[in-house]
Scaffold this active site. Structure first.
Site, PDB file in Angstrom:
ATOM      1  N   ARG A  52      56.636-114.682 -25.910  1.00  0.00           N
ATOM      2  CA  ARG A  52      55.733-114.687 -24.480  1.00  0.00           C
ATOM      3  C   ARG A  52      56.808-114.366 -23.413  1.00  0.00           C
ATOM      4  O   ARG A  52      56.170-114.014 -22.381  1.00  0.00           O
ATOM      5  CB  ARG A  52      55.039-115.924 -24.517  1.00  0.00           C
ATOM      6  N   TYR A 103      40.173 -96.595  -9.501  1.00  0.00           N
ATOM      7  CA  TYR A 103      39.511 -96.843 -10.773  1.00  0.00           C
ATOM      8  C   TYR A 103      38.358 -97.890 -10.928  1.00  0.00           C
ATOM      9  O   TYR A 103      38.721 -99.106 -10.239  1.00  0.00           O
ATOM     10  CB  TYR A 103      40.873 -97.300 -11.669  1.00  0.00           C
ATOM     11  N   LYS A 199      47.721 -94.150 -20.413  1.00  0.00           N
ATOM     12  CA  LYS A 199      47.543 -92.744 -20.137  1.00  0.00           C
ATOM     13  C   LYS A 199      48.593 -91.809 -20.159  1.00  0.00           C
ATOM     14  O   LYS A 199      49.244 -91.681 -21.394  1.00  0.00           O
ATOM     15  CB  LYS A 199      46.950 -92.669 -18.656  1.00  0.00           C
TER      16      LYS A 199
END
Ligand SMILES: *Cc1c(COP(=O)(O)O)cnc(C)c1O
Length: 360
Positions: A52, A103, A199
């Site tokens: 992590r 967004y 994206k």
């Protein structure tokens, strides 16, 4: 991890850096690519210790994207996780200024934080630098998205960052639409860049991932602390795929942008459209049809363009944004956002043109 010792983001071009950064060393039999390193834990006593906290596949991606943006990068599980970590820097009850056409996921997150008294949000027209600067006076953070999704307004990042700095506020820029190849907000004075790597960066509609980049060591440490504490970490396979996508971002974007410009030129006076929005760069175009019904009929009749949310893939996609209840009411109901891919522009145009003719 080592890059060729003669290559650094300052002495090679960005398209070279995208290919050469984040590679294993040039010793005999070293592989050219970092592996998808699958490890939940590491032998004690080193810098990483646990899955992590770090992963060599992340490091390769971070070196590459960080070099392109001109700062130090942290990979996150998604764009929205990168946004959450950045908004978490806000002190309790502090004010954040954000674009009214951010967004939708950013707006939903800000609303959720505001409902709980966590922050106060002032939504602004981000293209009005004077108004944004005035709103920044009592803010702790100015959130910029430029171009905005899907209204495609652009912000004067340098001017807003300067005003924010003078007011003691951080400037964060969501650079998902422009990518560091078209806009480098840190060079313009922003403190933090966030990305939905889902994206253009990953670019093949097969990964959900995000990133933050900053030049400030203290902001880097604070953001890394949040990634470790909150656990919004990406899987190594996702990061491998995003790095593989990043290698070809310059080529993909060059092609997609050239096609977007050509489509805008040809569609500019199309009788079926009331407006064509394009910020002058990038691969996202918004077409406005007279109504939601006309837009839906147009989308139904496309054969090559795929009706799908998200953007930035090699495949051309389109979407009527107001089909989402959370989309801003100031976005026209007939607005269709195009994400221009890398197919032949003649095929892309022919499909749009015949679908538009049929929608009339
Ligand atoms: C998609 C998107 C996000 C959210 O990213 P995810 O990877 O979907 O979590 C944030 N900002 C912009 C501009 C986006 O287009």
């Amino acid at each position: 991890m080592s890059t060729p010792h003669d290559a650094s983001p300052s002495n090679v071009h960005p398209d070279t850096w995208a290919v050469t950064a984040g590679r294993p060393s040039r010793e005999p039999d070293e592989p050219l690519n970092v592996p998808v390193l699958l490890a939940s834990t590491y032998t004690a006593g080193g810098d990483v210790e646990y899955g992590r906290y770090g992963n060599p596949t992340w490091t390769a991606f971070e070196e590459t994207l960080g070099g392109l943006e001109g700062g130090r990068c942290l990979s996150f599980a998604s764009g929205i996780a990168a946004i959450a970590a950045s908004l978490d820097l806000l002190p309790q009850g502090a004010k954040v200024v954000a674009p009214r056409h951010s967004y939708t996921g950013t707006i939903l997150q800000l609303n959720h934080a505001e409902e709980r008294g966590r922050v106060r949000t002032e939504l602004v027209d981000i293209s009005d630098a004077a108004a944004v600067s005035a709103a920044a006076a009592d803010a702790a953070m100015v959130w910029i998205e430029s171009p905005t999704n899907p209204a495609l307004e652009t912000a004067d990042i340098a001017r807003i960052s300067e005003a924010a700095r003078a007011a003691g506020a951080l400037t964060v820029v969501d650079n998902t639409f422009a990518t560091p190849l078209l806009q480098r907000p840190l060079e313009l004075g922003a403190d933090i860049v966030v990305h939905s790597a889902t994206k253009f960066i990953a670019g093949h509609s097969d990964v959900v991932m995000g990133a933050v980049v900053t030049r400030s060591d203290s902001l880097y440490d604070e953001l890394k602390k949040r990634r470790s504490l909150h656990g919004a970490i990406p899987g190594p396979l996702e990061v491998f795929l995003a790095l593989r996508g990043l290698r070809t971002l310059p080529l993909r974007l060059e092609r997609a942008e050239a096609s977007a410009k050509e489509l805008v030129r040809r569609l500019g006076d199309h009788p079926s459209l009331t407006e064509v929005r394009y910020p002058g760069f990038g691969a996202i175009v918004s077409l406005v049809l007279p109504s939601a019904d006309a837009a839906d009929a147009f989308i139904d009749r496309t054969r090559l363009w795929r009706h799908a949310t998200s953007l930035g893939g090699v495949e051309s996609t389109l979407e009527r944004r107001r089909r989402w209840a959370a989309e801003a009411p100031t976005i026209p109901p007939g607005l269709v956002r195009l994400s221009v891919g890398i197919e032949n522009v003649e095929d892309l145009y022919a499909d749009l043109d015949s679908a538009l003719a049929a929608s009339r």
